[in-house]
Scaffold this motif. Structure first.
Motif, PDB file in Angstrom:
ATOM      1  N   LEU A 121       0.310   8.589  -1.796  1.00 34.22           N
ATOM      2  CA  LEU A 121       0.296   7.963  -0.484  1.00 34.22           C
ATOM      3  C   LEU A 121       0.612   6.475  -0.527  1.00 34.22           C
ATOM      4  O   LEU A 121       0.820   5.854   0.517  1.00 34.22           O
ATOM      5  CB  LEU A 121      -1.067   8.176   0.186  1.00 34.22           C
ATOM      6  N   THR A 122       0.667   5.912  -1.746  1.00 36.75           N
ATOM      7  CA  THR A 122       0.953   4.485  -1.873  1.00 36.75           C
ATOM      8  C   THR A 122       1.980   4.164  -2.943  1.00 36.75           C
ATOM      9  O   THR A 122       2.599   3.101  -2.913  1.00 36.75           O
ATOM     10  CB  THR A 122      -0.323   3.682  -2.206  1.00 36.75           C
ATOM     11  N   GLY A 123       2.137   5.043  -3.945  1.00 36.08           N
ATOM     12  CA  GLY A 123       3.022   4.777  -5.065  1.00 36.08           C
ATOM     13  C   GLY A 123       2.353   4.072  -6.218  1.00 36.08           C
ATOM     14  O   GLY A 123       3.004   3.728  -7.208  1.00 36.08           O
ATOM     15  N   ASP A 423       8.451   5.621  -7.880  1.00 28.54           N
ATOM     16  CA  ASP A 423       9.853   5.825  -7.507  1.00 28.54           C
ATOM     17  C   ASP A 423       9.965   6.569  -6.180  1.00 28.54           C
ATOM     18  O   ASP A 423      10.866   6.301  -5.376  1.00 28.54           O
ATOM     19  CB  ASP A 423      10.582   6.598  -8.601  1.00 28.54           C
ATOM     20  N   LEU A 424       9.067   7.523  -5.960  1.00 32.00           N
ATOM     21  CA  LEU A 424       9.045   8.201  -4.662  1.00 32.00           C
ATOM     22  C   LEU A 424       8.755   7.199  -3.552  1.00 32.00           C
ATOM     23  O   LEU A 424       9.421   7.197  -2.505  1.00 32.00           O
ATOM     24  CB  LEU A 424       7.998   9.314  -4.655  1.00 32.00           C
ATOM     25  N   ALA A 425       7.774   6.317  -3.779  1.00 32.98           N
ATOM     26  CA  ALA A 425       7.420   5.320  -2.766  1.00 32.98           C
ATOM     27  C   ALA A 425       8.594   4.391  -2.478  1.00 32.98           C
ATOM     28  O   ALA A 425       8.897   4.088  -1.313  1.00 32.98           O
ATOM     29  CB  ALA A 425       6.205   4.517  -3.226  1.00 32.98           C
ATOM     30  N   ALA A 426       9.270   3.934  -3.529  1.00 28.01           N
ATOM     31  CA  ALA A 426      10.421   3.052  -3.326  1.00 28.01           C
ATOM     32  C   ALA A 426      11.498   3.749  -2.502  1.00 28.01           C
ATOM     33  O   ALA A 426      12.130   3.141  -1.630  1.00 28.01           O
ATOM     34  CB  ALA A 426      10.984   2.625  -4.678  1.00 28.01           C
ATOM     35  N   ASP A 435      12.808  -2.936   2.308  1.00 26.86           N
ATOM     36  CA  ASP A 435      13.065  -3.288   0.924  1.00 26.86           C
ATOM     37  C   ASP A 435      11.801  -3.045   0.102  1.00 26.86           C
ATOM     38  O   ASP A 435      10.759  -3.657   0.365  1.00 26.86           O
ATOM     39  CB  ASP A 435      13.464  -4.762   0.844  1.00 26.86           C
ATOM     40  N   PRO A 436      11.847  -2.152  -0.905  1.00 26.77           N
ATOM     41  CA  PRO A 436      10.644  -1.889  -1.709  1.00 26.77           C
ATOM     42  C   PRO A 436      10.112  -3.129  -2.422  1.00 26.77           C
ATOM     43  O   PRO A 436       8.936  -3.165  -2.780  1.00 26.77           O
ATOM     44  CB  PRO A 436      11.119  -0.838  -2.726  1.00 26.77           C
ATOM     45  N   ARG A 437      10.950  -4.133  -2.609  1.00 27.52           N
ATOM     46  CA  ARG A 437      10.508  -5.358  -3.294  1.00 27.52           C
ATOM     47  C   ARG A 437      10.025  -6.424  -2.318  1.00 27.52           C
ATOM     48  O   ARG A 437       9.816  -7.579  -2.709  1.00 27.52           O
ATOM     49  CB  ARG A 437      11.663  -5.925  -4.132  1.00 27.52           C
ATOM     50  N   SER A 438       9.800  -6.042  -1.092  1.00 28.13           N
ATOM     51  CA  SER A 438       9.294  -6.993  -0.110  1.00 28.13           C
ATOM     52  C   SER A 438       7.963  -7.589  -0.555  1.00 28.13           C
ATOM     53  O   SER A 438       7.193  -6.961  -1.286  1.00 28.13           O
ATOM     54  CB  SER A 438       9.090  -6.307   1.247  1.00 28.13           C
ATOM     55  N   LEU A 450       5.515  -5.264  -2.731  1.00 25.76           N
ATOM     56  CA  LEU A 450       5.195  -4.009  -2.063  1.00 25.76           C
ATOM     57  C   LEU A 450       5.236  -2.827  -3.017  1.00 25.76           C
ATOM     58  O   LEU A 450       4.309  -2.020  -3.049  1.00 25.76           O
ATOM     59  CB  LEU A 450       6.170  -3.778  -0.906  1.00 25.76           C
ATOM     60  N   CYS A 451       6.289  -2.688  -3.804  1.00 26.54           N
ATOM     61  CA  CYS A 451       6.458  -1.488  -4.622  1.00 26.54           C
ATOM     62  C   CYS A 451       7.114  -1.853  -5.950  1.00 26.54           C
ATOM     63  O   CYS A 451       8.074  -2.622  -5.989  1.00 26.54           O
ATOM     64  CB  CYS A 451       7.307  -0.458  -3.876  1.00 26.54           C
ATOM     65  N   GLU A 452       6.611  -1.269  -7.033  1.00 21.37           N
ATOM     66  CA  GLU A 452       7.154  -1.538  -8.362  1.00 21.37           C
ATOM     67  C   GLU A 452       8.145  -0.467  -8.814  1.00 21.37           C
ATOM     68  O   GLU A 452       8.689  -0.555  -9.907  1.00 21.37           O
ATOM     69  CB  GLU A 452       6.005  -1.622  -9.384  1.00 21.37           C
ATOM     70  N   GLY A 453       8.372   0.556  -7.998  1.00 19.33           N
ATOM     71  CA  GLY A 453       9.265   1.632  -8.393  1.00 19.33           C
ATOM     72  C   GLY A 453      10.722   1.322  -8.092  1.00 19.33           C
ATOM     73  O   GLY A 453      11.064   0.256  -7.564  1.00 19.33           O
TER      74      GLY A 453
END
Length: 461
Positions: A121-123, A423-426, A435-438, A450-453
Motif C-alpha cells: 500500500l506504500t511501496g 517498483d510497483l509503487a513507482a 513523479d515517484p522521486r517527488s 516519495l518513492c525509492e523504486g
C-alpha cells in the motif's frame, strides 16, 4: 456507518483533522508533488486489496507440471492472450486477460499480514512503531498533492464490517499502510464500514437531516468559520484560505445532491448490481466505480470479513485452501473484477482509471507447508509466503495483455525480473501522473523522497 481511519488518534489530532480537512484536501503551501508527462495518465485508481494473501499457484500462476504437493488441485485454462493460462475458477477474467497485465514476480521478505500490507500500500517496509509512523498510502499522497474535485473526499476506503456475533477477527483495521502515517491524520481516508450489499446501506453523514434547513447548515458553516483563529495554531500562519476551503468542502457535502447520490447504489440498474455480485465485495467494487466516476481520485476496496471464524478468514487459507478458493474467493473476485472492467469500459472510464488487484503476500509452494513467522498450515492449506506472489494491473496507462516477470517451476521464487513493492509503487505513481522521486514533507516539515523504486517500463503503455 462511516468512521475515521483510527479511533486511537489523540483527541487534539481528531479536532485538528475535523477543523482543517475532514476529507484530506491538500493545503496549497504543502503541495510538493510534480506531475510527470504520461501518454495515458490515469485520473483515478481503484485498489482491489485481497487481504490475507491469495495463493499465486492456485490463481494467476499455476504450475500444472509440478508434483501434486506443489501444484494443488486446480487446472489451468487458456485465456484470450496466447500462451497465458490462469485458474479454471477465474473464467470471466480469462476471457478478459487481454485487458490485464500480470506481474508474476512480486517479492518481499515479510510474512506478517499486518506489516506486509504496508509494502503493497506504500511501496516501503513497515516501521516498527505505531500507524502514525507509517509511510503514506497512495491515496493519502494524492490527497496531499491536491487531487480530486468537488465536495467528495479524495481518498475513500471500503471496509465492510460483519456484525457480531458472526464476525471473525478484524485484522484489516490493524494493518499498516492504509492511512496517512507521517503526513498526519488530516490526510487519512474516509472509511466506510457499512455493508453495501444490504438494503439499508447508506452513508448517513452525507445526507442532511430532513429537519435541518439549508439556512441552518449555512449558520453552522459560519460558526465553524469562527474557529479559524483557533485552527491557525495547528497549521501555522497564512492558512486562513486553506481552512476556509476545508470548511467549504465539508459543508458542500450537505448541500450537493450529486455528492450524496454517489453513495446511492439504488440508482444503479438491478441487472448491473447483480452483474457485480449481490455480496459485500461485489457491491463495494460497484461503490468504488460510482465514487471515481463522481471525482474521487482513489478508492481502496479491502476484501471483507466473511463472517467465518475458522483460521481461513479473508484469503488467508491456512486450511480449506482449495475449498475456499473454489467456493467463496475466486468466484466472487472473478465476477466483481470482470464486471468492473466491463462497466468502466462501457462508460469510457477504463483508460482513465488504474486498477490494482493484489494481496499483501502469496502462499507456500507446498500444500501443508509451514514457515517460520507464519501461522502454520493444515493438510489442505498453505502458509504465508512473501517471496513470490502476483499483482494484476489494468486500465489507465497499463500495457494490457502482458505478463511481466516469471516464477520458478514450483511458484516459490521469482525466476526473472524480481519485482519489489517499491517498483510497483513507482509504477503506480507514474501511471497516476506523479513523479515517484517527488519530495514530500512529513508533519514535522522534514523533506523526504516519495518513492525509492523504479518505474517498470515494460508494464506501461
Amino acid at each position: 456507518m462511516l468512521r475515521s481511519f483510527d479511533s486511537r488518534v489523540p483527541r487534539r489530532e481528531v479536532i485538528r483533522a475535523g477543523a482543517l480537512s475532514l476529507f484530506g484536501l491538500g493545503l496549497p503551501g504543502l503541495l510538493q508533488g510534480r506531475t510527470v508527462e504520461s501518454r495515458k495518465r490515469a485520473k483515478s485508481c481503484i485498489v482491489l486489496f485481497m487481504w490475507g494473501g491469495p495463493a499465486q499457484q492456485d490463481t494467476w500462476d499455476l504450475k500444472p507440471s509440478a508434483p501434486d504437493i506443489y501444484r494443488g488441485e486446480f487446472r489451468p485454462i487458456q485465456t484470450t492472450v496466447p500462451g497465458l493460462q490462469i485458474c479454471e475458477h477465474l473464467p470471466q477474467l480469462a476471457r478478459r486477460a487481454h485487458q490485464l497485465c500480470l506481474i508474476r514476480s512480486m517479492t518481499h521478505p515479510d510474512v506478517n499480514h499486518t506489516t506486509a500490507t504496508h509494502y503493497l500500500l506504500t511501496g516501503r517496509p513497515a516501521p516498527s512503531g505505531p500507524m502514525a509512523d507509517d509511510w503514506p498510502n497512495y491515496g493519502s499522497i494524492l490527497a496531499k498533492f491536491g487531487r480530486g474535485r468537488g465536495p467528495l473526499p479524495p481518498y475513500v476506503s471500503m471496509m465492510p464490517v460483519v456484525p457480531a456475533p458472526d464476525g471473525a477477527p478484524r485484522f484489516v483495521e490493524e494493518s499498516h499502510g492504509q492511512g496517512a502515517g507521517i503526513l498526519g491524520p488530516i490526510f487519512n481516508p474516509m472509511r466506510i464500514d457499512a455493508d453495501a450489499s444490504k438494503p439499508e446501506y447508506r452513508v448517513g453523514e452525507f445526507e442532511r437531516r430532513a429537519d435541518t434547513s439549508a439556512n441552518e447548515v449555512r449558520d453552522r458553516q459560519g460558526l465553524l468559520r469562527g474557529l479559524d483563529t483557533q485552527s491557525r495554531k495547528f497549521v501555522g500562519q497564512g492558512s486562513s484560505e486553506a481552512v476556509g476551503a476545508h470548511y467549504d468542502r465539508a459543508f458542500s457535502l450537505l448541500s450537493a445532491p450529486a455528492a450524496a447520490q454517489a453513495f446511492d447504489l439504488s440508482q444503479e440498474p438491478r441487472k448491473l448490481r447483480e452483474r457485480y455480485g449481490m455480496n459485500r465485495h461485489g457491491q463495494s467494487v460497484l461503490q468504488a466505480r460510482r465514487l471515481i466516476e463522481a471525482g474521487v481520485p482513489l478508492v481502496t476496496v479491502f476484501w471483507p470479513n466473511d463472517g467465518i471464524t475458522n483460521v481461513s478468514v479473508y484469503w488467508d487459507t491456512h486450511n480449506r485452501n482449495f475449498i475456499d478458493l473454489k467456493t467463496r474467493l475466486c468466484p466472487v473476485t472473478d465476477q466483481a473484477f470482470s464486471a468492473l472492467l466491463d462497466d468502466l469500459g462501457d462508460r469510457g472510464l477504463l483508460d482513465d482509471t488504474l486498477i490494482v488487484w493484489t494481496g499483501e503476500m502469496g502462499r507456500t509452494p507446498k500444500v501443508g507447508q509451514s514457515v517460520p513467522g507464519g501461522a502454520g498450515a493444515g493438510r489442505d492449506g498453505r502458509d504465508h509466503w512473501g517471496k513470490l506472489f502476483t499483482t494484476v494491473l489494468a486500465g489507465g496507462g497499463v500495457k494490457a495483455g502482458t505478463v511481466y516477470g516469471s516464477s520458478d517451476k514450483f511458484a516459490a521464487e521469482p525466476a526473472t525480473n524480481p519485482t519489489p513493492p517499491a517498483d510497483l509503487a513507482a509504477t503506480v505513481y507514474h501511471l497516476l501522473g506523479i513523479d515517484p522521486r517527488s519530495e514530500i514533507r512529513d508533519r514535522l516539515g522534514r523533506p523526504l523522497t516519495l518513492c525509492e523504486g523504479r518505474v517498470i517500463d515494460d508494464v506501461v503503455s
